[in-house]
Write a protein that holds these residues in place. Structure first.
Motif, PDB file in Angstrom:
ATOM      1  N   TRP A 285      15.440  27.408   4.005  1.00 30.41           N
ATOM      2  CA  TRP A 285      15.507  28.071   5.241  1.00 30.41           C
ATOM      3  C   TRP A 285      16.007  29.439   5.393  1.00 30.41           C
ATOM      4  CZ3 TRP A 285      18.753  24.553   3.050  1.00 30.41           C
ATOM      5  CH2 TRP A 285      20.148  25.005   2.911  1.00 30.41           C
ATOM      6  N   ASN A 286      15.766  30.211   6.211  1.00 24.41           N
ATOM      7  CA  ASN A 286      16.282  31.528   6.377  1.00 24.41           C
ATOM      8  C   ASN A 286      17.916  31.209   6.981  1.00 24.41           C
ATOM      9  OD1 ASN A 286      17.464  33.871   7.459  1.00 24.41           O
ATOM     10  ND2 ASN A 286      15.353  34.513   8.085  1.00 24.41           N
ATOM     11  N   ALA A 287      18.672  31.697   6.089  1.00 24.60           N
ATOM     12  CA  ALA A 287      20.243  31.514   6.338  1.00 24.60           C
ATOM     13  C   ALA A 287      20.946  32.606   6.774  1.00 24.60           C
ATOM     14  CB  ALA A 287      20.650  31.191   4.809  1.00 24.60           C
ATOM     15  N   GLY A 288      20.076  33.640   7.310  1.00 20.62           N
ATOM     16  CA  GLY A 288      20.515  35.068   7.852  1.00 20.62           C
ATOM     17  C   GLY A 288      20.171  35.326   9.204  1.00 20.62           C
ATOM     18  N   SER A 289      20.421  36.530   9.605  1.00 19.84           N
ATOM     19  CA  SER A 289      20.162  37.045  10.925  1.00 19.84           C
ATOM     20  C   SER A 289      18.792  38.156  10.792  1.00 19.84           C
ATOM     21  CB  SER A 289      21.134  37.505  11.788  1.00 19.84           C
ATOM     22  OG  SER A 289      21.675  38.377  11.018  1.00 19.84           O
ATOM     23  N   THR A 290      18.085  38.348   9.627  1.00 22.23           N
ATOM     24  CA  THR A 290      17.067  39.142   9.529  1.00 22.23           C
ATOM     25  C   THR A 290      16.083  38.195   8.881  1.00 22.23           C
ATOM     26  OG1 THR A 290      17.755  40.097   7.521  1.00 22.23           O
ATOM     27  CG2 THR A 290      18.609  41.163   9.590  1.00 22.23           C
ATOM     28  N   LEU A 291      14.662  38.678   9.017  1.00 22.81           N
ATOM     29  CA  LEU A 291      13.946  38.485   8.204  1.00 22.81           C
ATOM     30  C   LEU A 291      13.929  38.379   6.703  1.00 22.81           C
ATOM     31  CD1 LEU A 291      10.531  37.627   7.971  1.00 22.81           C
ATOM     32  CD2 LEU A 291      10.091  40.089   7.213  1.00 22.81           C
ATOM     33  N   ALA A 292      13.584  37.215   6.010  1.00 22.63           N
ATOM     34  CA  ALA A 292      14.005  36.953   4.653  1.00 22.63           C
ATOM     35  C   ALA A 292      12.675  36.761   4.016  1.00 22.63           C
ATOM     36  CB  ALA A 292      14.894  35.653   4.381  1.00 22.63           C
ATOM     37  N   ARG A 293      12.714  36.913   2.725  1.00 21.47           N
ATOM     38  CA  ARG A 293      11.469  36.732   1.850  1.00 21.47           C
ATOM     39  C   ARG A 293      11.658  36.383   0.355  1.00 21.47           C
ATOM     40  NH1 ARG A 293       6.647  39.336   3.093  1.00 21.47           N
ATOM     41  NH2 ARG A 293       7.769  40.432   4.689  1.00 21.47           N
ATOM     42  N   MET A 294      10.657  35.344  -0.146  1.00 25.06           N
ATOM     43  CA  MET A 294      10.881  35.182  -1.433  1.00 25.06           C
ATOM     44  C   MET A 294       9.571  35.060  -2.124  1.00 25.06           C
ATOM     45  SD  MET A 294      11.549  31.093  -1.259  1.00 25.06           S
ATOM     46  CE  MET A 294      10.368  29.954  -1.155  1.00 25.06           C
ATOM     47  N   ILE A 295       9.649  35.137  -3.530  1.00 29.39           N
ATOM     48  CA  ILE A 295       8.452  35.007  -4.334  1.00 29.39           C
ATOM     49  C   ILE A 295       8.504  33.620  -4.917  1.00 29.39           C
ATOM     50  CG2 ILE A 295       7.305  35.720  -6.524  1.00 29.39           C
ATOM     51  CD1 ILE A 295       8.443  38.474  -5.796  1.00 29.39           C
ATOM     52  N   GLU A 296       7.530  32.675  -4.823  1.00 27.19           N
ATOM     53  CA  GLU A 296       7.394  31.446  -5.427  1.00 27.19           C
ATOM     54  C   GLU A 296       6.606  31.541  -6.523  1.00 27.19           C
ATOM     55  OE1 GLU A 296       9.379  28.781  -4.864  1.00 27.19           O
ATOM     56  OE2 GLU A 296       8.282  27.882  -3.163  1.00 27.19           O
ATOM     57  N   ILE A 297       7.102  31.075  -7.516  1.00 27.13           N
ATOM     58  CA  ILE A 297       6.274  30.826  -8.794  1.00 27.13           C
ATOM     59  C   ILE A 297       5.918  29.309  -9.110  1.00 27.13           C
ATOM     60  CG2 ILE A 297       5.978  31.022 -11.329  1.00 27.13           C
ATOM     61  CD1 ILE A 297       7.792  33.557 -10.785  1.00 27.13           C
TER      62      ILE A 297
ATOM     63  N   VAL B 265      14.424  35.157  -4.334  1.00 30.03           N
ATOM     64  CA  VAL B 265      14.788  35.895  -3.113  1.00 30.03           C
ATOM     65  C   VAL B 265      14.597  37.479  -3.088  1.00 30.03           C
ATOM     66  CG1 VAL B 265      16.266  36.154  -1.393  1.00 30.03           C
ATOM     67  CG2 VAL B 265      16.286  33.799  -2.332  1.00 30.03           C
ATOM     68  N   THR B 266      13.668  38.116  -2.497  1.00 33.13           N
ATOM     69  CA  THR B 266      13.608  39.507  -2.413  1.00 33.13           C
ATOM     70  C   THR B 266      14.179  40.315  -1.144  1.00 33.13           C
ATOM     71  OG1 THR B 266      11.234  39.229  -1.446  1.00 33.13           O
ATOM     72  CG2 THR B 266      11.578  39.132  -3.844  1.00 33.13           C
ATOM     73  N   GLU B 267      14.292  39.700  -0.339  1.00 33.01           N
ATOM     74  CA  GLU B 267      14.867  40.175   1.060  1.00 33.01           C
ATOM     75  C   GLU B 267      15.726  39.111   1.715  1.00 33.01           C
ATOM     76  OE1 GLU B 267      12.752  42.422   5.208  1.00 33.01           O
ATOM     77  OE2 GLU B 267      11.507  42.043   3.210  1.00 33.01           O
TER      78      GLU B 267
ATOM     79  N   GLU C 149      21.147  35.508  -1.882  1.00 37.97           N
ATOM     80  CA  GLU C 149      20.416  36.856  -1.292  1.00 37.97           C
ATOM     81  C   GLU C 149      19.481  37.568  -2.187  1.00 37.97           C
ATOM     82  OE1 GLU C 149      23.672  39.071  -0.141  1.00 37.97           O
ATOM     83  OE2 GLU C 149      24.533  37.496   1.371  1.00 37.97           O
ATOM     84  N   ALA C 150      18.780  38.594  -1.787  1.00 37.86           N
ATOM     85  CA  ALA C 150      17.913  39.269  -2.558  1.00 37.86           C
ATOM     86  C   ALA C 150      18.445  39.429  -4.050  1.00 37.86           C
ATOM     87  CB  ALA C 150      17.850  40.605  -2.043  1.00 37.86           C
ATOM     88  N   GLY C 151      17.668  38.937  -4.967  1.00 33.23           N
ATOM     89  CA  GLY C 151      17.994  39.340  -6.343  1.00 33.23           C
ATOM     90  C   GLY C 151      18.299  37.812  -6.853  1.00 33.23           C
ATOM     91  N   GLY C 152      18.485  36.719  -5.934  1.00 28.90           N
ATOM     92  CA  GLY C 152      18.628  35.356  -6.498  1.00 28.90           C
ATOM     93  C   GLY C 152      17.572  34.647  -7.008  1.00 28.90           C
ATOM     94  N   TYR C 153      17.694  33.720  -8.095  1.00 26.76           N
ATOM     95  CA  TYR C 153      16.728  32.884  -8.478  1.00 26.76           C
ATOM     96  C   TYR C 153      17.402  31.426  -8.383  1.00 26.76           C
ATOM     97  CZ  TYR C 153      14.724  36.976 -10.996  1.00 26.76           C
ATOM     98  OH  TYR C 153      14.126  38.231 -11.384  1.00 26.76           O
ATOM     99  N   ILE C 154      16.480  30.580  -8.191  1.00 29.00           N
ATOM    100  CA  ILE C 154      16.405  29.183  -8.227  1.00 29.00           C
ATOM    101  C   ILE C 154      15.116  28.354  -8.674  1.00 29.00           C
ATOM    102  CG2 ILE C 154      15.777  28.668  -5.692  1.00 29.00           C
ATOM    103  CD1 ILE C 154      18.196  26.763  -5.627  1.00 29.00           C
ATOM    104  N   THR C 155      15.603  27.275  -9.548  1.00 27.83           N
ATOM    105  CA  THR C 155      14.413  26.378  -9.835  1.00 27.83           C
ATOM    106  C   THR C 155      14.561  25.189  -8.854  1.00 27.83           C
ATOM    107  OG1 THR C 155      16.017  24.878 -11.528  1.00 27.83           O
ATOM    108  CG2 THR C 155      14.890  27.044 -12.271  1.00 27.83           C
ATOM    109  N   LYS C 156      13.421  24.645  -8.509  1.00 28.19           N
ATOM    110  CA  LYS C 156      13.254  23.458  -7.448  1.00 28.19           C
ATOM    111  C   LYS C 156      12.272  22.450  -8.441  1.00 28.19           C
ATOM    112  CE  LYS C 156      11.783  25.801  -4.329  1.00 28.19           C
ATOM    113  NZ  LYS C 156      11.381  26.892  -3.489  1.00 28.19           N
TER     114      LYS C 156
END
Length: 171
Positions: A100-112, A67-69, A84-91
């Motif tokens: 899902w967007n869990a907040g009230s502003t634009l969110a963004r993530m990088i997917e590897i 998560v970057t934003e 939140e920004a700075g968090g990592y997860i494996t799927k």
């Protein structure tokens, strides 16, 4: 060594990469498997407020998200977390998951994605959506080609309610 050609170098500057829509979220293509010897691909996903990715599972690849934003919620199997920004997860492949967007502003993530290849599903879906809703038969063909399975999840209505998410259209 003299006479030995250096391997190709891929450089993607900030703001570069083809952008597209995947329906509920966006996609920005950064690295393709063709640029990484098939090892990984990298895409960026902007999540508008209320965005929800349909529950699905991968049969061919694992995903690693950063998560970057903003704040993005993840559910994989029976585990749920908001990062939140700075968090990592494996799927891991083979496990039903959603984001899902869990907040009230634009969110963004990088997917590897590893191994690479699934970025071509995103590319095909983005192409399908340029002229409106995708053809269901083409979407099914694209999903099957890339080992993607969409499944109903009994916990989905609760997520939609708790986070005020945009309901998904029926498939």
């Amino acid at each position: 060594m003299p006479g030995v050609e250096a391997p190709p170098l891929t450089v993607i500057q900030p703001g570069e990469g083809r952008e597209g829509s995947l329906g509920s979220i966006g996609v920005v293509f950064k690295l393709f498997g063709e640029q990484t010897n098939g090892q990984v691909s990298v895409v960026e996903h902007p999540f508008p407020v209320g965005a929800l990715v349909p529950p699905h599972l991968h049969t061919l690849e694992d995903e690693y998200s950063i998560v970057t934003e903003g704040a993005i919620g993840f559910r994989s199997g029976d585990r749920e977390v908001v990062l939140e920004a700075g968090g990592y997860i494996t799927k891991p492949r083979g496990e039903l998951h959603t984001m899902w967007n869990a907040g009230s502003t634009l969110a963004r993530m990088i997917e590897i994605i590893s191994p690479a290849g699934f970025e071509h599903f995103f590319w095909g879906l983005a192409d399908e959506l340029t002229d409106g809703p995708p053809d269901p038969d083409e979407l099914a063909r694209l999903a099957e080609k890339h080992g993607l399975l969409f499944q109903d999840a009994p916990w989905l209505p609760d997520l939609v309610e708790r986070y005020g998410l945009t309901p998904l259209p029926p498939r």
